[in-house]
Write an enzyme that holds these catalytic residues in place. Structure first.
Site, short mmCIF file in Angstrom:
data_model
loop_
_atom_site.label_atom_id
_atom_site.label_comp_id
_atom_site.label_asym_id
_atom_site.label_seq_id
_atom_site.Cartn_x
_atom_site.Cartn_y
_atom_site.Cartn_z
N ASN A 7 -5.10 50.16 26.83
CA ASN A 7 -5.84 49.52 27.92
C ASN A 7 -4.82 48.82 28.82
OD1 ASN A 7 -7.49 47.98 29.54
ND2 ASN A 7 -8.26 46.64 27.89
N HIS A 94 -15.62 45.05 27.60
CA HIS A 94 -14.41 44.32 27.20
C HIS A 94 -14.62 42.82 27.40
CE1 HIS A 94 -10.31 42.83 27.17
NE2 HIS A 94 -10.00 43.92 26.49
N GLU A 96 -12.82 40.58 28.60
CA GLU A 96 -12.42 40.06 29.92
C GLU A 96 -13.51 40.34 30.95
OE1 GLU A 96 -8.65 42.02 29.92
OE2 GLU A 96 -7.95 40.63 28.40
N GLY A 172 -4.30 39.22 23.68
CA GLY A 172 -3.21 38.77 24.55
C GLY A 172 -2.56 37.47 24.11
P1 PGA Z 1 -3.79 42.86 23.61
O1 PGA Z 1 -5.16 43.31 24.33
O2 PGA Z 1 -3.32 44.05 22.80
O3 PGA Z 1 -2.87 42.54 24.74
O4 PGA Z 1 -4.10 41.69 22.75
C1 PGA Z 1 -6.12 44.08 23.66
C2 PGA Z 1 -7.26 44.38 24.57
O5 PGA Z 1 -7.59 43.54 25.42
O6 PGA Z 1 -7.87 45.45 24.49
#
Ligand code: PGA
Length: 249
Positions: A7, A94, A96, A172
């Site tokens: 992603n 997702h 976000e 993240g």
């Molecule tokens: P990350 O994100 O691997 O940067 O923790 C995962 C995601 O948001 O799908």
């Protein structure tokens, strides 16, 4: 078959998307993949990336769709358009998108339904916030998100759904879930969706080459949804290829 989805979020959405693809291509050249690898660049790069990955075994996914095919929906992206670009997967729900764009509820359920109708396998993201886990509500939250997102679908008619368990606090942050907690959640998801054919459950949230094996070695986890580490060919491939590291081959 295991599935690894990168992603890219709102990164590498222009010509720089091709640099990352170029870095990945030598890894799939002359070697049939033993798993599915799906690149999910921003919508602006889909056609460009599609052209470059054609015939390589690498697949394409988008990060969102709208549920209508076309019309007066300024700024939205149709499932028909991403299909035309070559997508076979669509990340939906997702965290976000839930956090910044109010994704969820019936609109998300309609997106899942539309994706299935357009032969896009949804990578449906679910996961609890830290305070919900601390209160012991993690499974209740995930169960509710699954019910809500699948309310327009009859489980028996769904083929090939992917659910990505991504605890919000692990995304993240460099703070991945404990593998046994991820396994427990993946098992509960699998049990609660047992009518769905070809269901796969992924783990996502700070997956890196160093910890990939601890998740992928769990028996209810069939792959990973990777954010930050998918923006670098070496680290993404260190995850996709985690088994060769474990066996030293
Ligand atoms: P990350 O994100 O691997 O940067 O923790 C995962 C995601 O948001 O799908």
């Amino acid at each position: 078959m295991e599935l690894y989805a990168g992603n890219w979020k709102m990164n590498r959405g222009g010509r720089d998307s091709l640099d990352l693809v170029e870095d990945l291509l030598p890894r799939v050249k002359d070697k049939p993949l033993a798993c599915e690898v799906v690149l999910c660049p921003p919508a602006s790069a889909l056609f460009m990336v599609a052209e470059r990955v054609q015939g390589t075994g690498l697949q394409l996914g988008c990060q969102n769709i709208f549920y209508e095919e076309k019309g007066a929906y300024t700024g939205e992206i149709s499932p028909a358009f991403v299909r035309e670009a070559g997508c076979t997967y669509a990340i939906l729900g997702h965290s976000e998108r839930r956090m910044y764009f109010g994704e969820g509820g019936e609109a998300l359920a309609k997106k899942v339904e539309a994706a299935l109708q357009w032969d896009l396998t949804p990578i449906l993201c679910v996961g609890e916030k830290l305070e919900e886990r601390e209160k012991g509500e993690a499974w209740a939250v995930v169960e509710r998100q699954l019910k809500e997102a699948l309310q327009c679908c009859n489980h028996g008619d769904v083929q090939g759904l992917v659910v990505a368990y991504e605890p919000v606090w692990a995304i993240g942050t460099g703070l991945a879930a404990r593998p046994q907690d991820a396994q427990e959640m993946a098992e509960s998801i699998t049990k609660s969706l047992d009518g769905i054919k070809g269901l796969r459950v992924l783990y996502g949230g700070s997956v890196k080459p160093d910890n990939a094996g601890s998740f992928l070695g769990q028996n209810s986890i069939q792959g990973a949804l990777v954010g930050g580490a998918s923006l670098d060919a070496d680290s993404f491939w260190g995850i996709v290829d985690w088994q060769s590291k474990e066996t030293g081959s």
